[in-house]
Every structure is written in C-alpha cells, then in structure tokens.
Design an enzyme around this catalytic site. Structure first.
Site, PDB file in Angstrom:
ATOM      1  CB  SER A   9      -0.885  -0.028   1.251  1.00 48.87           C
ATOM      2  OG  SER A   9      -1.244   1.264   1.634  1.00 48.87           O
ATOM      3  CG  HIS A  34      -3.704  -1.299  -2.343  1.00 47.13           C
ATOM      4  ND1 HIS A  34      -4.837  -1.874  -2.877  1.00 47.13           N
ATOM      5  CD2 HIS A  34      -4.127  -0.570  -1.276  1.00 47.13           C
ATOM      6  CE1 HIS A  34      -5.891  -1.518  -2.155  1.00 47.13           C
ATOM      7  NE2 HIS A  34      -5.486  -0.718  -1.181  1.00 47.13           N
ATOM      8  CG  ASP A  36      -4.728   2.466   0.509  1.00 46.76           C
ATOM      9  OD1 ASP A  36      -5.816   1.953   0.185  1.00 46.76           O
ATOM     10  OD2 ASP A  36      -3.831   1.852   1.109  1.00 46.76           O
ATOM     11  CG  MET A  38      -7.384   7.474   2.221  1.00 47.90           C
ATOM     12  SD  MET A  38      -6.510   7.350   3.782  1.00 47.90           S
ATOM     13  CE  MET A  38      -6.080   5.615   3.769  1.00 47.90           C
ATOM     14  CG  HIS A  66      -8.911   0.929  -1.669  1.00 51.38           C
ATOM     15  ND1 HIS A  66      -8.481   0.562  -0.397  1.00 51.38           N
ATOM     16  CD2 HIS A  66     -10.255   1.075  -1.575  1.00 51.38           C
ATOM     17  CE1 HIS A  66      -9.522   0.500   0.407  1.00 51.38           C
ATOM     18  NE2 HIS A  66     -10.609   0.816  -0.277  1.00 51.38           N
ATOM     19  CG  MET A  68     -10.772   3.912   1.055  1.00 53.94           C
ATOM     20  SD  MET A  68      -9.444   3.701   2.243  1.00 53.94           S
ATOM     21  CE  MET A  68      -8.032   3.821   1.171  1.00 53.94           C
ATOM     22  CG  MET A 140     -12.251  -2.440   3.150  1.00 57.56           C
ATOM     23  SD  MET A 140     -10.631  -2.063   2.466  1.00 57.56           S
ATOM     24  CE  MET A 140      -9.740  -1.451   3.896  1.00 57.56           C
ATOM     25  CG  ASP A 178      -6.649  -2.704   1.979  1.00 56.84           C
ATOM     26  OD1 ASP A 178      -5.669  -2.579   2.726  1.00 56.84           O
ATOM     27  OD2 ASP A 178      -7.118  -1.767   1.296  1.00 56.84           O
TER      28      ASP A 178
HETATM   29  C1  DX5 Z   1      -6.950   1.203   4.975  1.00 59.86           C
HETATM   30  C2  DX5 Z   1      -6.226   1.166   3.637  1.00 59.86           C
HETATM   31  C3  DX5 Z   1      -5.213   0.089   3.598  1.00 59.86           C
HETATM   32  C4  DX5 Z   1      -4.101   0.293   4.561  1.00 59.86           C
HETATM   33  C5  DX5 Z   1      -3.250  -0.934   4.666  1.00 59.86           C
HETATM   34  O1  DX5 Z   1      -7.613   2.355   5.123  1.00 59.86           O
HETATM   35  O2  DX5 Z   1      -7.150   0.921   2.620  1.00 59.86           O
HETATM   36  O3  DX5 Z   1      -4.749  -0.183   2.283  1.00 59.86           O
HETATM   37  O4  DX5 Z   1      -3.331   1.405   4.272  1.00 59.86           O
HETATM   38  O5  DX5 Z   1      -2.328  -0.729   5.685  1.00 59.86           O
HETATM   39  P1  DX5 Z   1      -2.061  -1.814   6.824  1.00 59.86           P
HETATM   40  O6  DX5 Z   1      -1.529  -3.038   6.129  1.00 59.86           O
HETATM   41  O7  DX5 Z   1      -1.060  -1.156   7.707  1.00 59.86           O
HETATM   42  O8  DX5 Z   1      -3.365  -2.083   7.508  1.00 59.86           O
HETATM   43 ZN    ZN Z   2      -6.491   0.034   0.524  1.00 58.51          ZN
END
Ligand code: DX5
Ligand code: ZN
Length: 219
Positions: A9, A34, A36, A38, A66, A68, A140, A178
């Site tokens: 990630s 991956h 992330d 946000m 991903h 979010m 998740m 994840d």
């Molecule tokens: C959660 C994210 C994950 C996260 C994974 O909000 O979508 O991808 O960063 O990190 P770890 O492996 O530390 O949970």
């Molecule tokens: Zn993620």
C-alpha cells in the site's frame, strides 16, 4: 496453497518519497502497487491525488487504485488518465446496486479492471448481482481510513464465502484483502481463499523488502 500476490500500500509512505518507494518495492518482487486514495469525506484522512499515480507511471507494475471517496464517479476519469490498471469502488459509496453496476461498466468501458470493496460491516450478499461482471472483490479487514490497524478475523468467513461462491458459479474475480495483513495474519487470509494481499505498515517497516515479500509469499 496458492502463491498469493503481494500488493504493498502507498498509504504509509510520504507522497514525496512515493516514486522511490514504489520502485524499491517492484524491484523487490511486489506484484502490484496498491494506491490508497482518501478524500477526507468518505474517510477522515485526505491522501493521494491522481498526480501521485501519474508520477509513478514509468514504473513497470500493476497499479491497483482503491478509492476511499464519496461520489467515486467524480474522480474515476482522473485515475484512468493517470494510469490506473484497476479501480475499486466501495459498495457503501453508492445508493443502490444499479449505480454501483454503472460505475463498474464505466470503468470497464475504458479498458480498466474494476473491483468492488466491502467494509468489514458490509455483507457479500449485498453485491452478489455484480459478481459476474467484476474483476475483483476487495475485502476490508480493517475499517478503512488509515494503515497500521489490527486485522479483523471476523471477515474471514466473508472471504471463504466469496471463494466458494465464485467456484460454484464459475466466476473469475480475484479476492483481495486489505488491512492489518502481516507475517502473522497472511496465512489466515491465504487459507480463506484470497488471491491478493495488501500490505501497508508491515511492508513499510520491513528493513529488507525483498526477503519480506518472499517470506509473505512462502508462508
Ligand atoms: C486502509 C487502507 C489500507 C491500509 C493498509 O484504510 O485501505 O490499504 O493502508 O495498511 P495496513 O496493512 O497497515 O493495515
Ligand atoms: Zn487500501
């Protein structure tokens, strides 16, 4: 046991260091990166923009985005243009299954793979009608929002259910997991039937990425 794909990630890494971090991971054997995303609305933290993906474009890997974010349709084009190989949207970000299906079709119409993400509290039953048409289900195993949380073993039956369901139906979607995946929890995830493991903080902390990735694959 099948050889799981490892998708580190981006979340634990400072954005300014992302390019060199991703290069190191790919040269150390990571299968996917991956990303992330946000937005500060769907989850509290705000992190990652399309420009951060575009900045990694020269790296030869599979960029697994991903989202979010609230209103995923608003940003899908930007991530397609930035070079996403797959885009996964949260089921919870859509009011109904029809709009979720439309988002999947839209992603596919641009030649990009499409995934559906399920929060720990969201059952797989809610998305069964999309499963003939998705490339991936992202389960998740923490409440999304930040890396470094503990793996929630209560999502394991959902992974097994999805694995059984795709076998029964002859579907080919991948199952990605994840949240909180590390050298202790990856065996649970593999055993339940997952194909791809996202590894955030455990990967970031590992001193020797190459041997850590090899270890995760061989456990
Ligand atoms: C959660 C994210 C994950 C996260 C994974 O909000 O979508 O991808 O960063 O990190 P770890 O492996 O530390 O949970
Ligand atoms: Zn993620």
């Amino acid at each position: 046991m099948s050889n799981i794909l490892i998708a580190p990630s981006t979340d634990p890494c400072e954005l300014a260091q992302l390019n060199s971090y991703a290069k190191l991971l790919v040269s150390s054997g990571a299968d996917w990166i991956h990303c992330d995303v946000m937005d500060g609305v769907f989850v509290q933290k705000r992190n990652f923009e399309p420009i951060n993906l575009a900045g990694m474009r020269g790296i030869d890997t599979f960029f697994d985005v991903h989202l979010m974010v609230a209103n995923p349709m608003r940003v899908i084009d930007d991530y397609i243009d930035a070079g996403a190989n797959s885009i996964s949207v949260h089921a919870e970000a859509f009011g109904d299954i029809t709009s979720l299906q439309k988002a999947i079709d839209y992603i596919h119409s641009h030649g990009v793979k499409a995934g559906v993400v399920l929060n720990p509290a969201t059952g797989a039953e809610s998305i069964l009608d999309t499963l003939s048409n998705v490339d991936m289900v992202l389960v998740m195993s923490v409440v999304p929002g930040k890396s470094g949380q503990s793996f929630m073993p209560e999502v394991l039956p959902k992974i097994s259910f999805l694995d059984d369901f795709r076998k029964k139906k002859g579907y080919h979607f991948l199952i990605e997991v994840d949240g909180g995946v590390n050298e202790n929890t990856i065996t649970l995830v593999k055993k339940a039937g997952a194909d791809v493991a996202v590894v955030g903080s455990a990967m970031y902390k590992a001193d020797d990425k190459k041997s850590f990735i090899a270890k995760l694959k061989n456990l």
